[in-house]
Design a protein around this motif. Structure first.
Motif, PDB file in Angstrom:
ATOM      1  N   LEU A 118      26.870  52.505   8.051  1.00 28.82           N
ATOM      2  CA  LEU A 118      26.930  53.707   8.873  1.00 28.82           C
ATOM      3  C   LEU A 118      27.194  54.934   8.008  1.00 28.82           C
ATOM      4  CD1 LEU A 118      27.015  54.955  11.760  1.00 28.82           C
ATOM      5  CD2 LEU A 118      29.460  54.412  11.796  1.00 28.82           C
ATOM      6  N   ASP A 135      23.003  54.303  11.273  1.00 30.66           N
ATOM      7  CA  ASP A 135      23.329  52.977  10.748  1.00 30.66           C
ATOM      8  C   ASP A 135      22.044  52.340  10.229  1.00 30.66           C
ATOM      9  OD1 ASP A 135      24.248  50.414  10.178  1.00 30.66           O
ATOM     10  OD2 ASP A 135      25.642  50.409  11.865  1.00 30.66           O
ATOM     11  N   ARG A 162      32.633  51.445   9.910  1.00 32.26           N
ATOM     12  CA  ARG A 162      32.330  52.006  11.229  1.00 32.26           C
ATOM     13  C   ARG A 162      33.597  52.505  11.925  1.00 32.26           C
ATOM     14  NH1 ARG A 162      28.985  47.993   9.919  1.00 32.26           N
ATOM     15  NH2 ARG A 162      26.745  48.388  10.124  1.00 32.26           N
TER      16      ARG A 162
END
Length: 617
Positions: free
Chosen positions: A115, A183, A51
């Motif tokens: 993600l 995500d 992320r």
């Protein structure tokens, strides 16, 4: 503040908020039919397992060289400033054709949970004075953070319901950069919970569109036949001129014009007697009418069928006549050796045709979450009754206010999207949930929400069964307090598969009589297509599955209040829980057809049963 923190902070308010606050706004009914442009097609994607595009490794904001959503041409910038450090370049990242789960982009993403960033650029004509622009996503699994031209325009949680974000002040006439951070990670307090029995399919899995509307537009238009013989219309406008606006709902083929003015909230509720020439929708005659809704500058069209559905004692009545639901359960997964949840009209039609034409069915359970609008519209056209449900499933955190708020929002979004679909006769609020006080309170709220949002359909839930031994014989029943709140009692039963019952004993299992209609929402047995074992009759053989169906249907014939079934399941489907190296290999093999469409022997057993039921009409 991130999405999870924001929703958590609002939970105390949203749990008890009115229904109008439970759905994302706007609904944008028939978004596919509105002015604008399709944004499906080629997108660039970039995996982001840590992320990095959302936060730095010291928990601060991401630096310029990491923000994948920035409105910048990385290659041009680094040519002009060679010392600039960028560790991404979305315009030159790999490409994929969307919508599609990312399992279809690259085989190495098979079990990736995390993600993923998607970007595409597009041009669009400049907005005319007074027009509004929205980004509409039919489904993004599981959470989405959406950026247009470097600006955050909204977030959404939930992998199976649509959402719309207004971008009137952000969209430009050329070279728009649209970036979506997706995500796929399931949340412990999310809906569904992290542990399921189906493939997660992270990604942008359904179509997306830029929608252009007038300043005040028709957000929802729900048109239906009421039990007292009227055509009723509920129309909701969105915009500064929504109040006291004249609205017409016309069905030219019937010579019908339901008209009136919206109230102070921009809502019209009006009705007129149904014309005598009205043909009621049914599986045998799936008649659809062209409906036109006009309000100010906006005009919306839909194709709508008119029918009634109700219960009386242990009967389910379609258009006032008893019906037996000859169905099967279906996951949103296309035929093929490597499905990626790419549901096109052709793909959905192939699945539904196996039900309608192959099995001689009239009913399909769309499990375990809201399916694509492509599928529900095809069910209208093809004449299949539909059970539609939300993924309140297994380990849902029933005591968590945030989880309840999510579930209520998903339910409202699902109902509002599909209220015009004549095919849908039941909304389901849960599947296989263990009984606790917290669970009961949670599901009672959802049932109440269904009844407030849609009084024209039935409410159900797939319940766990209760088994007792009486006089040395097995007696099955539904001992669940939720049953008192439901219109149709639905039982998931796997005697002979998840039990040690001999198959020859199944027909001797009795069921406690119910005073409401009951359906078998699930039963089934795994079989690997092509594996035969007639001597040992081992589980996972086609022989075992065939006999399981024969004996389970013999049991079903003896249940006086049984009014339908949706066995588990039409097609083998991906399920990471299922890892037997010979028989499963990451697939749930309870399908009556293989992933590529090969019919197993049990398919023809069910087909024969349904032909008998069809002849009884």
């Amino acid at each position: 503040m991130g999405l999870k923190a924001f929703v958590g902070a609002m939970c105390a308010l949203t749990v008890l908020a009115p229904l109008d606050a439970q759905a994302s706004s706007p609904t944008l009914t028939r978004a596919d039919n509105r002015d604008g442009q399709d944004l499906s097609g080629t997108w660039h994607y970039s995996v982001d397992p840590y992320r990095d595009g959302l936060a730095g490794f010291h928990r601060g904001a991401p630096g310029a060289g990491h923000r994948r959503y920035d409105d910048v041409d990385v290659d041009a910038l680094t040519r002009a400033k060679p010392t600039a450090l960028y560790e991404y370049d979305m315009d030159r990242a790999p490409t994929a054709t969307l919508p599609q789960g990312w399992i279809g982009h690259d085989p190495t993403l098979r079990y990736y949970q995390g993600l993923m960033w998607y970007t595409r650029r597009f041009d669009t004509p400049a907005l005319k004075p007074g027009q509004r622009a929205f980004l509409r996503f039919e489904a993004v699994n599981y959470t989405a953070k959406v950026f247009l031209n470097g600006k955050s325009v909204g977030e959404h949680e939930g992998g199976f319901t649509p959402f719309s974000l207004e971008v009137t002040d952000v969209v430009r006439a050329s070279n728009n950069q649209l970036t979506v951070g997706v995500d796929s990670t399931p949340q412990a307090d999310g809906v569904p919970p992290p542990v399921t029995d189906w493939e997660n399919y992270g990604g942008i899995t359904r179509p997306m569109r830029l929608v252009i509307t007038p300043g005040t537009f028709i957000d929802e238009a729900w048109v239906r036949l009421t039990k007292d013989g009227k055509i009723a219309a509920t129309v909701t406008l969105d915009g500064a001129q929504a109040a006291n606006q004249e609205v017409h709902v016309r069905v030219a083929e019937l010579g019908l014009d339901v008209t009136g003015r919206t109230d102070a909230k921009g809502v019209l509720n009006a009705s007129a007697a149904a014309p005598k020439g009205l043909a009621r929708w049914s599986p045998d005659r799936p008649k659809l009418y062209d409906v036109v809704v006009q309000a100010g500058e906006d005009r919306l069209t839909d194709r709508v069928g008119f029918r009634t559905i109700e219960t009386k004692g242990s009967e389910i009545l379609l258009n006032g006549k008893p019906i037996f639901l000859r169905g099967i359960s279906v996951h949103e997964e296309e035929f093929g050796e490597n499905p990626a949840r790419t549901i096109t009209e052709a793909g959905a039609r192939a699945l539904l045709a196996e039900v309608k034409d192959g099995l001689h069915g009239n009913f399909v359970r769309l499990a375990h979450y809201p399916h694509s609008e492509v599928t529900t519209r095809l069910a209208d056209e093809m004449g299949l009754l539909v059970w539609s449900e939300i993924p309140v499933y297994w380990l849902v955190d029933f005591g968590n206010p945030r989880t309840l708020a999510l579930a209520r929002g998903m339910l409202a979004d699902n109902i509002r999207r599909d209220r015009n679909r004549a095919s849908i006769i039941m909304w389901s609020v849960a599947n296989e949930t263990p009984i606790t006080d917290a669970r009961n309170s949670f599901l009672y709220q959802l049932v109440d929400d269904v009844r407030a949002l849609d009084d024209s359909r039935l409410v159900t839930a797939a319940l766990l069964t209760d088994r007792k031994t009486v006089d040395g014989k097995a007696l099955m029943g539904l001992n669940d307090p939720l049953a008192d709140k439901l219109d149709v009692l639905s039982a998931n039963t796997y005697n002979g598969w998840y039990s040690d019952d001999a198959l020859d004993a199944l027909s001797g299992i009795a069921w406690k009589a119910t005073d409401k209609p009951m359906v078998f929402s699930e039963f089934g047995a795994d079989a690997l297509a092509g594996f035969s074992d007639p001597q040992l009759m081992r589980k996972f053989s086609e022989d075992y599955q065939r006999k399981y169906y024969e004996k389970t249907l013999a049991m079903a014939r003896q249940i006086s209040s049984l009014r339908g079934m949706s066995p588990w399941i039409l097609k083998d489907f991906r399920a990471p829980r299922r890892q037997h190296p010979v028989y499963q290999q990451g697939w749930n093999r309870k399908g009556l057809v293989s992933p590529t469409g090969r019919r197993k022997p049990a398919f023809f057993v069910l087909q024969g049963f349904y032909k008998e039921k069809e002849a009884e009409k």
